[in-house]
Each structure stands twice: as structure tokens, then as C-alpha cells.
Write a protein that holds these residues in place. Structure first.
Motif, PDB file in Angstrom:
ATOM      1  N   GLN A   1       0.826  -1.203   0.000  1.00  0.00           N
ATOM      2  CA  GLN A   1       0.000   0.000   0.000  1.00  0.00           C
ATOM      3  C   GLN A   1       0.866   1.261   0.000  1.00  0.00           C
ATOM      4  O   GLN A   1       0.635   2.204  -0.760  1.00  0.00           O
ATOM      5  CB  GLN A   1      -0.928  -0.022   1.215  1.00  0.00           C
ATOM      6  CG  GLN A   1      -1.918  -1.180   1.199  1.00  0.00           C
ATOM      7  CD  GLN A   1      -2.398  -1.576   2.585  1.00  0.00           C
ATOM      8  OE1 GLN A   1      -2.506  -0.734   3.495  1.00  0.00           O
ATOM      9  NE2 GLN A   1      -2.688  -2.869   2.763  1.00  0.00           N
TER      10      GLN A   1
ATOM     11  N   ARG B   1       1.484   3.777  -3.501  1.00  0.00           N
ATOM     12  CA  ARG B   1       1.154   5.206  -3.385  1.00  0.00           C
ATOM     13  C   ARG B   1       2.381   6.077  -3.674  1.00  0.00           C
ATOM     14  O   ARG B   1       2.283   7.107  -4.360  1.00  0.00           O
ATOM     15  CB  ARG B   1       0.632   5.500  -1.986  1.00  0.00           C
ATOM     16  CG  ARG B   1      -0.799   5.125  -1.752  1.00  0.00           C
ATOM     17  CD  ARG B   1      -1.768   6.059  -2.505  1.00  0.00           C
ATOM     18  NE  ARG B   1      -3.092   5.979  -1.923  1.00  0.00           N
ATOM     19  CZ  ARG B   1      -3.585   6.842  -1.048  1.00  0.00           C
ATOM     20  NH1 ARG B   1      -2.873   7.879  -0.666  1.00  0.00           N
ATOM     21  NH2 ARG B   1      -4.800   6.675  -0.558  1.00  0.00           N
TER      22      ARG B   1
ATOM     23  N   SER C   1      -3.494   0.348  -2.810  1.00  0.00           N
ATOM     24  CA  SER C   1      -4.090   1.452  -2.066  1.00  0.00           C
ATOM     25  C   SER C   1      -4.723   2.444  -3.035  1.00  0.00           C
ATOM     26  O   SER C   1      -4.017   3.177  -3.728  1.00  0.00           O
ATOM     27  CB  SER C   1      -3.024   2.172  -1.233  1.00  0.00           C
ATOM     28  OG  SER C   1      -3.569   3.280  -0.551  1.00  0.00           O
TER      29      SER C   1
ATOM     30  N   ILE D   1      -6.342   5.727  -4.648  1.00  0.00           N
ATOM     31  CA  ILE D   1      -6.130   7.141  -4.339  1.00  0.00           C
ATOM     32  C   ILE D   1      -7.445   7.917  -4.341  1.00  0.00           C
ATOM     33  O   ILE D   1      -7.471   9.071  -3.912  1.00  0.00           O
ATOM     34  CB  ILE D   1      -5.129   7.790  -5.315  1.00  0.00           C
ATOM     35  CG1 ILE D   1      -5.654   7.738  -6.754  1.00  0.00           C
ATOM     36  CG2 ILE D   1      -3.772   7.134  -5.211  1.00  0.00           C
ATOM     37  CD1 ILE D   1      -4.761   8.460  -7.746  1.00  0.00           C
TER      38      ILE D   1
ATOM     39  N   LYS E   1      -3.348   6.259   3.496  1.00  0.00           N
ATOM     40  CA  LYS E   1      -3.074   5.314   2.412  1.00  0.00           C
ATOM     41  C   LYS E   1      -3.096   3.871   2.868  1.00  0.00           C
ATOM     42  O   LYS E   1      -2.943   2.960   2.049  1.00  0.00           O
ATOM     43  CB  LYS E   1      -1.723   5.625   1.786  1.00  0.00           C
ATOM     44  CG  LYS E   1      -0.562   5.664   2.761  1.00  0.00           C
ATOM     45  CD  LYS E   1       0.646   6.302   2.111  1.00  0.00           C
ATOM     46  CE  LYS E   1       1.681   6.724   3.141  1.00  0.00           C
ATOM     47  NZ  LYS E   1       2.608   7.720   2.594  1.00  0.00           N
TER      48      LYS E   1
END
Length: 709
Positions: A584, A588, A636, A638, A664
């Protein structure tokens, strides 16, 4: 309120980080035509070019100018300013500053519509240029021109109409064989002259028919509006809520890039095939070409399958037709036939991934025969098309593709002198492809084949050197190549042993058997530690010298390179080490650092949408680590909400409560109302419709996602 199409910025990525850049392409989704400005030759960063020389019209060029015909200094190229330019997927407009001509164009599937606004003048000129021989241009009357140009043995035909009769013409043959037809008008101030162009791979008559079917009047705005609507409908397959304006811009631009290639070249129920040089009826399955399979099998085709499974069926049928017409599954299907491209039998991955996800609207027996033939009878050498060499015999007998010994000269004449053997990559990529073939063999009850290809799928173990903990090259006698450096060995692009990356990347190139790879590396903790090291390990030399050797390995984080496709799945491998929170975090970080809404916004060669499709998946919050398995690893998202509009009016929603730049990490998850603790999604769960609710937070929940591995 903005629609998805309104977010797209085609100039994203038009400056390359090291190698090639994108272009601001006007097209329709998977359309036959792609139109873009033709800029100053030699300038590879499209956005930084100082002049426009014309606009592409299939294999020809169109341009507007002013000046005396026949004069040696007749101006063609013009400076331009991006601040006086409009770029969209469906329409492009720019001021040609040297002549004050305003140029606009839009497209249909087989036709283009140009509009030029001239300042007052008697010498207003539109020119059509054919850059290659053989070619031909002919004036039919005072407002029609036809022509054709042949490239790589394939002929493209043009039918051109002008909205106003031209008063004079000049035909010119250039020193390099190009042909140019100049037509001249007398214009009043801001008078607009439109040009409609139909194209065809079948005939001039078909080019005319295509134009009349698609653009049968002189209403530029109507054609533009239709193209706008087609793009908006295509991009609306995925709706996002939340995130920043920049993130939505990057997302929808990435989705647009993902839909530009694998082009439909069907015309009126027929298509020309460069694989047997014949015209065929499409018989309910349109014919598609132009696909970088080494790049696209990883996430571009899985995205295509998720959003438009019927189009994916047509693409597979296209591959099978190419096989039947030529005898081989192509590496890079182009209009003119197969082009040697990279390595691997990755059409097997695309076909098997589609099949294993429940789609079988193609001839399974022909598909299996095709992928098996490529695996058994085709050379494995990179960038080479042909039959077996002595090197494949080593692979068949010993289970690895042989490398040259240190300082040993190449003697196998089929080896490409620049691309070389790429021995370790060849072994690893074919081990994965063989695993894919085994899955289809099992489903078709070819159990001997299943066992054979499953054994070959384990060949990756033969190039793992446990002494150093990396994949490494072996010579044909079974000895490790001496003085091997996992970072820097292999010469330019690592091509003695690898495909553009080094062993730090390719050691993780075992998508099909991650449990086996984890065991080789000493277990989950050691596997996670290796991943941690990958993202911080430095270059072993200066960064300049490292990138000089590995120019494709841009988007660097330590030895990890987001700018090259073999790395794409690696951030998601923490899920297999029992540390989903690290996936994750890393996914990100990569999106934030290496994807922006500027001309520098794509960190590597786009390769027909490969870079962009990675972002589309990752921004939604999941990714296909191993095509051929009907699963996606969770990362993850957004956006606070992602809605995927599927076939049969079904939707799959990912609701990430509290998602933000800092939030996140997944705290908890519910799938269709049930507590969910797996770090992956099944394909059936998505296409069946439903809702995944993720509660996001700013610190990791290290206990979430530990089930199901």
C-alpha cells in the motif's frame, strides 16, 4: 461539472525522461487513425520541438501555408506556441505563427477532418505530401485528390475533398523520393477551408466510401462533437470521485493512453492482412493490429478484458487469424505483418489470462495449438523470428537458455548483434509463458502436455544462484558465468543476460510461482528484506553511468525502475510476504513521485499504453500480478470512490473511506457486506458486481490482509 473526457491532457509525457516521449494523439478508442503534429525532425521530446511541419494523415502529411508556389523558399514549417494550442483526444487546434493560420482537426474511425483559417491572401496553400516511395497523387477535379503510399509492402489509400475549389496546383517530387501536391486558393480574412480525408487499406474506392459513411457533410463541429461523445463514453467505463484535480487528470489521461493502441483496421466488414497479403471478411470479429505484447500482457490486456471483454475476444481472434495466415503467433502484430519484438511467448499469457477468467469465445483448440507451436518450434532469441537454433536445444535438454562465457565471442549467427542473447530473461519469461500454456493444457485435458509445461515452468530455478541470492547466467556446460555482478553485468542494457533491466529486477520475475521464489530466497522474512533492499540499493557507480548502461531503467527507486515493464508487479509482492501495508505504501509512493500532469509526467517509454495501464489499475487500488491467474492484488486506491461500469449493466465499486494523501493504509475491508481480510480480489467478484469498502488510515494496520496466502 467536468466529464471524464474533460480531464484528459494529451501533452502529459511528451517529454521523455531519457528515451522516447509520447505525442498528443487525436484518435478514437482503438481507431485505425492516429493523428498528431509532425514536428522538427530529430527532436525526440515532442513538447520541446520548435516547429510544426504538418499533421499526419495516415502515412501522408497535410499542412497549410502561404507563399508563391514554385519558389524555392516556399514556407512549410511554422513555429507554434503551446499557450495558443488546444490538445484533446478528439480535437487539436494550434496557431501556425509564421503564417497566422489557425489549424484544427478532428477524426472518425477511418476519416479525418481538417479546418484551416487563413488570413487574407491570394496565395493560401494546402499541401499533401507522401514521404515514401512508391506513392502516387492525382487531382480528380478542382476539389478532389486521390493517392496511395506503400510502406513495408502495405498500401494505404487516400481520398481527399476540399470545401472550396482550388484555383491552381503544383506537383513536386523531392530529392528523397517524396511527392507533394500543392493546391492554392484566394482567401478573405479568416476564411476557413476544410479538408476531409478518407483512408483505406483496401482501395481508393473504399477510402471514398469510408469518408462518405463517416463524414457525409461539411459540419466540422458535428464530427468533433461525435468524437467527444465516443471518448467520453469509453472513459466513463470507470468513474472516480475524490482525489485531487491533478490525480483525476493523470488517471483519465492514463485511461485514454490505454485505449489508443491495438487498432481496429476493419473496413465495411473486411480487412487487409499483412500476414498473407489478402483481403478477408471479418465475420463478426473485427481485426486488430499494433500490439507490443512484451509490454501489454502485464496489465494493458487485463485492463482491456475487464472493461471490454468482447473487444478482447476480437483481439484474440485477430491473433489466431494471424497464426492461421502465417503459421506463427506474432510478437508484434503490425499492419504489414509480424515484427520481431523483445522476447517471450507472451501471446500465450494474454490468451490464457482471458480463458482462465472465464472467456472462451474463440477457438480453444486453435489457440492451444498456436501457443504450443510457438513454445516448441520457434526460436527464443530476442528480436528474432524463425525456427529453433542450437540454443533452444540447450533449453529443452537442460532447462535454461545458455549465456556466453566471460569474454567468449558469439558464434550463433541468428543472434541479433545488438540485442544479444538476454539468456536469463529468456529463461525466466519463457518459464512463465510455459506455466500459462500448462494451465490451458490442463483445462483441455491434455495432461501429458500439462505435466511437460509445468516442469518447464520450474526452469527459473536453474538460473537462481543460491551463492549470491540472484538470478544469474549459465553457459551451455552448466557453469555459472564468472564474475557476475547482479547490478552491472551484461553490457548495454544488460542484454548479454537480461532485457533492459538487471538481475535486481529479474530476480523477482517469477509471477507464476511466488511461493517457490520465496522458498529460494529463504522464506518470507528474507523475501521481504530483499524487496526492501531493492528499493534503496544504490547504483554501484554514478547514476549517470548507471543510466548510460540502462537507459530504459528510468523512474528509479534504488534498483527498482518504474520506467520499465518487468518491474511493474514488484511493489505488490509484499502481499505475498505477509506485509500488505508495504505494498500500500510503495504503490502510493510510486504514483506520487513518478506520475504527474506535466509533459514529464510519464517516467518511461509509454509502449502503447503499458505505463498508463499500470497507473489506472494502481490508482483504483488493485493490480494483476500474474496474468493467467484470475486474481488481482490489492494496493491502495487514491480515490474515495471508484465505480467500474461492467458488461450487463453491472458495477463494481471500491469505496475507500477517508482516502487521502496521508490515509493510504487499509484498516479494514468489507466485500459485499462481509468482513474481508484477503489482500487480493477474485476476477469473478469484480465482474459479478458488488462493493468493496475499505476503511483507510494514516498508519498501517499490519494485521490486515494476512488471510488467503
Amino acid at each position: 461539472m467536468k466529464k471524464p473526457i474533460d480531464y484528459v491532457k494529451p501533452n502529459i509525457g511528451t517529454i521523455g525522461h531519457l528515451l522516447t516521449s509520447t505525442q498528443p494523439t487525436v484518435s478514437l478508442p482503438h481507431g485505425m487513425l492516429q493523428v498528431a503534429p509532425i514536428v522538427t525532425p530529430g527532436i525526440k521530446d515532442h513538447y520541446l520541438a520548435d516547429k510544426i511541419f504538418g499533421f499526419s494523415t495516415g502515412s501522408a502529411m497535410i499542412m497549410a501555408s502561404q507563399g508563391k508556389l514554385g519558389h524555392e523558399s516556399f514556407p512549410i514549417a511554422s513555429t507554434y506556441d503551446h499557450d495558443i494550442e488546444t490538445t484533446t483526444p478528439y480535437y487539436h487546434a494550434v496557431l501556425l505563427e509564421d503564417t497566422e493560420i489557425y489549424a484544427e482537426y478532428t477524426v472518425s474511425y477511418h476519416s479525418m477532418y481538417y479546418r484551416f483559417s487563413f488570413p487574407e491572401g491570394k496565395d493560401s496553400t494546402i499541401l499533401i505530401s507522401m514521404p515514401n516511395q512508391p506513392c502516387q497523387l492525382e487531382c480528380l477535379d478542382s476539389n478532389k485528390i486521390t493517392g496511395w503510399v506503400a510502406q513495408s509492402g502495405v498500401t494505404l489509400y487516400l481520398y481527399v475533398e476540399f470545401s472550396k475549389p482550388f484555383q491552381s496546383t503544383l506537383f513536386k517530387s523531392g530529392d528523397n523520393g517524396e511527392l507533394t501536391q500543392f493546391v492554392q486558393f484566394e482567401t478573405s480574412a479568416q476564411e476557413q477551408i476544410s479538408v476531409k480525408v478518407g483512408v483505406s487499406y483496401l482501395s481508393i474506392e473504399q477510402a471514398q466510401k469510408n469518408l462518405l459513411q463517416e463524414i457525409n457533410n461539411w459540419d466540422f463541429e458535428e464530427v468533433k462533437s461525435t468524437a467527444y461523445s465516443i471518448w467520453n463514453e469509453a472513459l466513463s467505463k470507470i468513474e472516480v470521485d475524490g482525489g485531487s484535480e491533478e490525480q483525476r487528470t493523470i488517471f483519465y489521461t492514463a485511461l485514454y493512453r490505454s485505449m489508443l493502441h491495438m487498432n481496429n483496421i476493419t473496413e465495411d466488414g473486411k480487412y487487409y492482412s499483412g500476414y498473407d497479403n489478402k483481403v478477408h471478411f471479418s465475420d463478426k470479429h473485427d481485426f486488430y493490429t499494433n500490439d507490443n505484447m512484451w509490454d501489454s500482457y502485464r496489465c494493458l490486456h487485463p485492463l482491456q478484458l475487464l472493461l471490454e471483454p468482447q473487444r478482447q475476444m476480437d483481439m484474440i481472434v485477430s491473433y489466431l487469424r494471424m497464426y492461421e495466415q502465417s503459421g506463427w503467433l506474432p510478437q508484434f502484430p503490425a499492419v504489414a505483418g509480424d515484427r520481431p519484438f523483445m522476447t517471450g511467448n507472451h501471446a500465450a499469457a494474454m490468451i490464457v489470462d482471458t480463458f482462465m477468467k472465464g472467456y472462451a469465445e474463440f477457438d480453444l483448440e486453435v489457440a492451444y495449438a498456436a501457443i504450443k507451436k510457438n513454445a516448441m518450434e520457434s526460436t527464443m532469441l530476442p528480436w528474432v523470428i524463425g525456427g529453433l537454433t542450437e540454443l533452444e536445444k540447450v533449453y529443452m535438454e537442460k532447462g535454461f537458455f545458455p549465456a556466453l562465457k566471460k569474454a567468449e565471442s558469439e558464434w550463433v549467427q541468428e543472434v541479433d548483434g545488438f540485442e544479444r542473447r538476454q539468456a536469463v530473461s529468456v529463461t525466466l519469461e519463457h518459464a512463465y509463458d510455459d506455466w500459462c500454456i500448462a494451465q490451458m493444457a490442463k483445462a483441455l485435458n491434455y495432461m501429458e502436455d500439462y505435466q511437460y509445461f509445468m516442469n518447464r515452468a520450474q526452469n527459473y530455478k536453474h538460473v537462481f544462484d543460491e551463492r549470491i541470492g540472484f538470478m544469474a547466467p549459465k553457459s551451455a556446460d552448466g557453469h555459472w558465468v564468472v564474475d557476475f555482478d547482479p547490478k552491472l553485468s551484461g553490457g548495454q542494457g544488460g542484454r548479454d543476460y537480461f532485457a533492459e533491466c538487471n538481475s535486481w529486477i529479474y530476480t523477482f520475475h517469477v509471477q507464476h510461482d511466488l511461493a517457490g521464489l520465496i522458498e529460494l530466497l529463504g522464506g518470507r522474512e528474507q523475501f521481504a528484506a530483499k524487496l526492501d533492499s531493492l528499493f534503496v540499493e544504490q547504483y554501484g557507480t554514478s547514476k549517470y553511468e548507471f543510466l548510460n548502461q540502462f537507459p530504459d531503467s528510468t523512474g528509479l527507486m534504488g534498483q527498482y525502475c518504474q520506467g520499465n515493464e518487468p518491474a511493474f508487479h514488484i511493489p505488490y509482492l509484499y502481499n505475498y510476504a505477509g506485509m500488505p501495508w508495504k505494498t500500500q505504501r510503495k504503490a502510493r509512493e510510486i504514483m506520487k513521485v513518478w506520475y504527474t500532469d506535466s509533459p514529464l509526467g510519464i517516467c518511461g517509454d509509454e509502449d502503447a499504453g503499458a505505463m498508463s495501464s499500470w497507473y489506472v489499475f494502481s490508482a483504483m487500488g488493485f493490480y494483476p500480478v500474474c496474468p493467467g491467474k484470475p486474481f488481482y492484488d490489492i494496493g491502495s486506491p487514491i480515490f474515495e470512490k471508484v465505480t467500474i461500469n461492467l458488461d450487463q449493466d453491472k458495477t463494481f465499486i471500491i469505496q475507500a473511506n477517508g482516502a487521502s494523501e496521508i490515509n493510504k493504509y487499509i484498516q479494514s475491508a468489507y466485500l459485499n457486506g462481509q468482513l474481508y481480510d484477503k489482500p487480493y480480489l477474485e476476477h469473478a467478484d469484480i465482474v459479478g458486481g458488488g462493493t468493496l469498502i475499505l476503511q483507510m488510515g494514516h498508519r498501517p494496520n499490519k494485521q490486515w490482509g494476512l488471510s488467503g496466502r
